[in-house]
Design a protein around this motif. Sequence first.
Motif, PDB file in Angstrom:
ATOM      1  N   ASP A  63       0.814  -1.213   0.000  1.00  0.00           N
ATOM      2  CA  ASP A  63       0.000   0.000   0.000  1.00  0.00           C
ATOM      3  C   ASP A  63       0.854   1.273   0.000  1.00  0.00           C
ATOM      4  OD1 ASP A  63       0.986  -0.073   2.548  1.00  0.00           O
ATOM      5  OD2 ASP A  63      -0.949   0.040   3.552  1.00  0.00           O
ATOM      6  N   GLY A  64       2.162   1.163   0.029  1.00  0.00           N
ATOM      7  CA  GLY A  64       3.049   2.315  -0.058  1.00  0.00           C
ATOM      8  C   GLY A  64       3.175   3.120   1.216  1.00  0.00           C
ATOM      9  N   LYS A  65       2.657   2.619   2.332  1.00  0.00           N
ATOM     10  CA  LYS A  65       2.697   3.375   3.588  1.00  0.00           C
ATOM     11  C   LYS A  65       4.105   3.446   4.180  1.00  0.00           C
ATOM     12  CE  LYS A  65      -1.783   3.994   3.857  1.00  0.00           C
ATOM     13  NZ  LYS A  65      -2.418   5.251   3.675  1.00  0.00           N
ATOM     14  N   GLN A  66       5.022   2.612   3.716  1.00  0.00           N
ATOM     15  CA  GLN A  66       6.381   2.646   4.250  1.00  0.00           C
ATOM     16  C   GLN A  66       7.165   3.854   3.724  1.00  0.00           C
ATOM     17  OE1 GLN A  66       5.131   0.419   2.130  1.00  0.00           O
ATOM     18  NE2 GLN A  66       6.674  -0.541   0.867  1.00  0.00           N
ATOM     19  N   PHE A  67       6.630   4.533   2.702  1.00  0.00           N
ATOM     20  CA  PHE A  67       7.267   5.723   2.159  1.00  0.00           C
ATOM     21  C   PHE A  67       6.499   6.955   2.605  1.00  0.00           C
ATOM     22  CE2 PHE A  67       7.978   2.310  -0.991  1.00  0.00           C
ATOM     23  CZ  PHE A  67       9.350   2.209  -0.866  1.00  0.00           C
ATOM     24  N   MET A  73       9.690   6.874  -2.651  1.00  0.00           N
ATOM     25  CA  MET A  73       9.529   5.626  -3.389  1.00  0.00           C
ATOM     26  C   MET A  73      10.333   5.664  -4.680  1.00  0.00           C
ATOM     27  SD  MET A  73       6.170   3.593  -4.667  1.00  0.00           S
ATOM     28  CE  MET A  73       6.122   3.907  -6.406  1.00  0.00           C
ATOM     29  N   ALA A  74      10.318   6.794  -5.383  1.00  0.00           N
ATOM     30  CA  ALA A  74      11.101   6.918  -6.614  1.00  0.00           C
ATOM     31  C   ALA A  74      12.593   6.789  -6.323  1.00  0.00           C
ATOM     32  CB  ALA A  74      10.792   8.249  -7.294  1.00  0.00           C
ATOM     33  N   ALA A  75      13.039   7.321  -5.191  1.00  0.00           N
ATOM     34  CA  ALA A  75      14.443   7.181  -4.807  1.00  0.00           C
ATOM     35  C   ALA A  75      14.756   5.726  -4.473  1.00  0.00           C
ATOM     36  CB  ALA A  75      14.761   8.076  -3.619  1.00  0.00           C
ATOM     37  N   TRP A  76      13.819   5.038  -3.827  1.00  0.00           N
ATOM     38  CA  TRP A  76      14.011   3.624  -3.508  1.00  0.00           C
ATOM     39  C   TRP A  76      14.142   2.797  -4.782  1.00  0.00           C
ATOM     40  CZ3 TRP A  76      10.457  -0.586  -4.052  1.00  0.00           C
ATOM     41  CH2 TRP A  76      10.871  -1.769  -3.416  1.00  0.00           C
ATOM     42  N   ALA A 153       2.009   6.406  -8.907  1.00  0.00           N
ATOM     43  CA  ALA A 153       1.654   5.083  -8.376  1.00  0.00           C
ATOM     44  C   ALA A 153       1.637   5.098  -6.853  1.00  0.00           C
ATOM     45  CB  ALA A 153       2.647   4.030  -8.888  1.00  0.00           C
ATOM     46  N   TRP A 154       2.619   5.761  -6.238  1.00  0.00           N
ATOM     47  CA  TRP A 154       2.620   5.867  -4.774  1.00  0.00           C
ATOM     48  C   TRP A 154       1.372   6.589  -4.289  1.00  0.00           C
ATOM     49  CZ3 TRP A 154       2.479  10.188  -1.681  1.00  0.00           C
ATOM     50  CH2 TRP A 154       2.574   9.941  -0.311  1.00  0.00           C
ATOM     51  N   ALA A 155       1.017   7.679  -4.954  1.00  0.00           N
ATOM     52  CA  ALA A 155      -0.167   8.448  -4.539  1.00  0.00           C
ATOM     53  C   ALA A 155      -1.437   7.609  -4.663  1.00  0.00           C
ATOM     54  CB  ALA A 155      -0.284   9.726  -5.370  1.00  0.00           C
TER      55      ALA A 155
END
Length: 170
Positions: A63-67, A73-76, A153-155
């Motif tokens: 779900d992207g909550k770790q970012f 996320m893009a940097a990851w 995608a993160w959003a």
Amino acid sequence: MTADFRVLLDGLQQDLATLNGRVDDLDKTIKTLAGSNTDAKRLQQIPGIGPITATALVCAIGDGKQFKRGRDMAAWLGLTPRQHSSGGKDRLLGISKRGDAYLRTLLIHGARAVLKVAGQKDDPRSRWLQNLCGRRNKNIAAVALANKNARIAWALLSKKTDYLPEGEPA
């Protein structure tokens, strides 16, 4: 050709046909998974993200909550420029290429597909891409679009919203 060589080639052709059948079956499975998962469906609304990329992103980040934000996320993924800044002077270098190479590759290939047809469209995103390609190399434009897609995608994943193309009212 000798008879032995023909037998060898026939066996290789049968192996290739078997492998093609397995790849087709796996593609169908991935498309079924992408169609049944709401997050993957949501991601497939973004131009340049198909079933394979969508399912890979959902599996990798959930779900992207770790970012904290999309740039993280893009940097990851290794899609952001490396910074060498001091004294208030920002210096951006090339992309870092650190992170998940598989996801980065999928996003860049999807961006290249969008970039290929951007000249035939007149929406705000295509105009941005055409302008960017006029100033920079096509590969740089593809990475920039992949970075933008990763942030979108993160959003979509973290806020559980649908994709709205640029210029359309919310």
